[in-house]
Write a protein that holds these residues in place. Structure first.
Motif, short mmCIF file in Angstrom:
data_model
loop_
_atom_site.label_atom_id
_atom_site.label_comp_id
_atom_site.label_asym_id
_atom_site.label_seq_id
_atom_site.Cartn_x
_atom_site.Cartn_y
_atom_site.Cartn_z
N SER A 1 -8.56 -2.41 1.00
CA SER A 1 -7.82 -3.57 0.49
C SER A 1 -7.09 -3.20 -0.81
O SER A 1 -7.39 -2.19 -1.45
CB SER A 1 -8.76 -4.75 0.24
OG SER A 1 -9.67 -4.46 -0.79
N GLU A 2 -6.12 -4.02 -1.19
CA GLU A 2 -5.38 -3.76 -2.42
C GLU A 2 -6.28 -4.00 -3.62
O GLU A 2 -7.23 -4.79 -3.57
CB GLU A 2 -4.13 -4.63 -2.51
CG GLU A 2 -4.40 -6.10 -2.78
CD GLU A 2 -3.13 -6.90 -3.02
OE1 GLU A 2 -3.17 -7.78 -3.88
OE2 GLU A 2 -2.10 -6.65 -2.34
N LEU A 3 -5.98 -3.33 -4.73
CA LEU A 3 -6.79 -3.45 -5.93
C LEU A 3 -6.27 -4.58 -6.80
O LEU A 3 -5.45 -4.39 -7.69
CB LEU A 3 -6.78 -2.13 -6.71
CG LEU A 3 -7.70 -2.08 -7.93
CD1 LEU A 3 -9.17 -2.14 -7.51
CD2 LEU A 3 -7.43 -0.82 -8.76
N SER A 4 -6.74 -5.80 -6.52
CA SER A 4 -6.39 -6.98 -7.31
C SER A 4 -7.69 -7.72 -7.62
O SER A 4 -8.39 -8.15 -6.71
CB SER A 4 -5.43 -7.89 -6.53
OG SER A 4 -4.20 -7.25 -6.30
N ASN B 1 -7.38 4.84 -5.37
CA ASN B 1 -6.22 5.71 -5.23
C ASN B 1 -4.97 4.84 -5.40
O ASN B 1 -4.66 4.02 -4.54
CB ASN B 1 -6.22 6.39 -3.86
CG ASN B 1 -5.08 7.41 -3.74
OD1 ASN B 1 -4.42 7.74 -4.72
ND2 ASN B 1 -4.84 7.89 -2.53
N GLU B 2 -4.31 4.98 -6.55
CA GLU B 2 -3.16 4.16 -6.91
C GLU B 2 -3.53 2.68 -6.90
O GLU B 2 -4.28 2.23 -7.73
CB GLU B 2 -1.98 4.48 -5.97
CG GLU B 2 -1.49 5.91 -6.14
CD GLU B 2 -0.29 6.24 -5.27
OE1 GLU B 2 0.10 5.41 -4.43
OE2 GLU B 2 0.26 7.33 -5.44
N ASP B 3 -3.03 1.89 -5.92
CA ASP B 3 -3.32 0.44 -5.93
C ASP B 3 -4.23 0.03 -4.78
O ASP B 3 -4.24 -1.13 -4.39
CB ASP B 3 -2.01 -0.35 -5.88
CG ASP B 3 -1.21 -0.09 -4.60
OD1 ASP B 3 -1.60 0.84 -3.85
OD2 ASP B 3 -0.23 -0.79 -4.34
N HIS C 1 -3.41 -6.77 -10.89
CA HIS C 1 -2.65 -7.07 -9.67
C HIS C 1 -2.11 -5.77 -9.09
O HIS C 1 -1.28 -5.10 -9.72
CB HIS C 1 -1.50 -8.03 -10.00
CG HIS C 1 -0.61 -8.37 -8.84
ND1 HIS C 1 -1.10 -8.66 -7.59
CD2 HIS C 1 0.74 -8.46 -8.74
CE1 HIS C 1 -0.09 -8.92 -6.77
NE2 HIS C 1 1.04 -8.79 -7.44
N LYS C 2 -2.63 -5.40 -7.91
CA LYS C 2 -2.22 -4.17 -7.24
C LYS C 2 -2.28 -2.95 -8.18
O LYS C 2 -1.35 -2.17 -8.28
CB LYS C 2 -0.84 -4.33 -6.62
CG LYS C 2 -0.85 -5.32 -5.44
CD LYS C 2 0.43 -5.35 -4.68
CE LYS C 2 1.52 -6.06 -5.41
NZ LYS C 2 2.68 -6.40 -4.55
#
Length: 298
Positions: A233-236, A23-25, A267-268
């Protein structure tokens, strides 16, 4: 929202296959597969996926031109799959702490990746008042130059421990000597004091320009919010092309010996590198503020 399916996620030396709901980042869920979701799907089966890296560097060319800085960040970070830079401001006197941190933040204002700023100090600055100032500013790491170890014996460690609580930013040793025997003796004495006095610290130095392992990331408060592929967690992440020669491999080996197979860095949620092409966006990075070091129990 969309799904990354058949992701071969490498954690340390273990490779597991799963699907990620995005979902988004952010990663909002991880399962073996998502059958009931009618969403766009990205097939990651041809790749090995790892979290993006955090690298320590104290030699960033802040005094040069923007092109010098850009070249350094591209070559030493973005092309290596790093989306978070770890550095420190050198502090000689307590009253210059705020000024030096602000200068560092200003120097990194055009940074395309996230950054985290610690401080480097001489032993004499390990005082209750200085540690309280670091705690107030939420400094995530305090690098200590180990030159005169006799000074360590005279520090009021009980007061230092009290001044650190509850933020508990770790002390990280910096050894200037290149003599192995001397360095080993210095580190041994450092460790003895840190353990005896129950001070939050690392028991060995951090290698520059090497991916920080999970225990260190946790100590400085980045893990699991960053550098992990977990629910929330963030998508990186990085995508490496699979091949026979990298079937049985760990994260460190991928970084050191298979950089030619790194094809995508995200990155994010946004692609910042495809093949050898880097999407350099000045000011896209943010100053990461750590909430609580060593929050996640390993």
């Amino acid at each position: 929202m969309y799904i990354i399916e058949n992701a071969n996620i490498l954690k340390d030396t273990v490779l597991s296959t799963c699907s990620l709901l995005i979902n988004e980042d952010r990663i909002t869920a991880i399962q073996t597969r998502f059958k009931r979701y009618q969403l766009i799907k990205m097939n990651a089966e041809p790749y090995i996926m790892t979290p993006s890296y955090v690298l320590l560097s104290s030699k960033i060319p802040f005094q040069g031109t923007f092109l010098d800085l850009k070249s350094y960040l591209v070559q030493h970070f973005l092309l290596k799959g790093c989306t978070t830079l770890f550095t420190y401001a050198t502090i000689s006197y307590e009253n210059e702490l705020t000024k030096k941190l602000q200068e560092m933040q200003t120097a990194l204002i055009s940074c395309p990746i996230d950054f985290i700023i610690g401080v480097k100090i001489p032993i004499r600055l390990i005082t209750p008042s200085f540690i309280r100032s670091c705690k107030k500013l939420k400094i995530p790491a305090i690098f200590v130059e180990l030159q005169s170890l006799d000074e360590l014996e005279n520090i009021p460690w009980g007061w230092i421990r009290e001044a650190m609580f509850p933020f508990n930013s770790p002390f990280i040793p910096l050894i200037s000597t290149t003599q192995k025997k001397e360095a080993k003796t210095t580190m041994s004495k450092w460790n003895d004091i840190m353990v005896k006095e129950k001070i939050p610290a690392l028991y060995e130095g951090i290698e520059e320009n090497q991916p920080l392992p999970i225990p260190i990331l946790n100590k400085i408060g980045l893990y699991p919010h960053k550098c992990s592929l977990m629910n929330g967690s963030e998508l990186s992440y990085n995508l490496y092309e699979k091949g026979r020669e990298i079937k049985n491999v760990d994260e460190a080996s991928l970084f050191h010996y298979h950089s030619d197979r790194l094809v995508v860095t995200v990155h994010k949620g946004k692609v910042v590198r495809t093949g050898n092409r880097v999407l350099f966006k000045p000011g896209n990075g943010e100053h990461v503020k750590v909430r609580t070091p060593s929050y996640f129990s390993l």
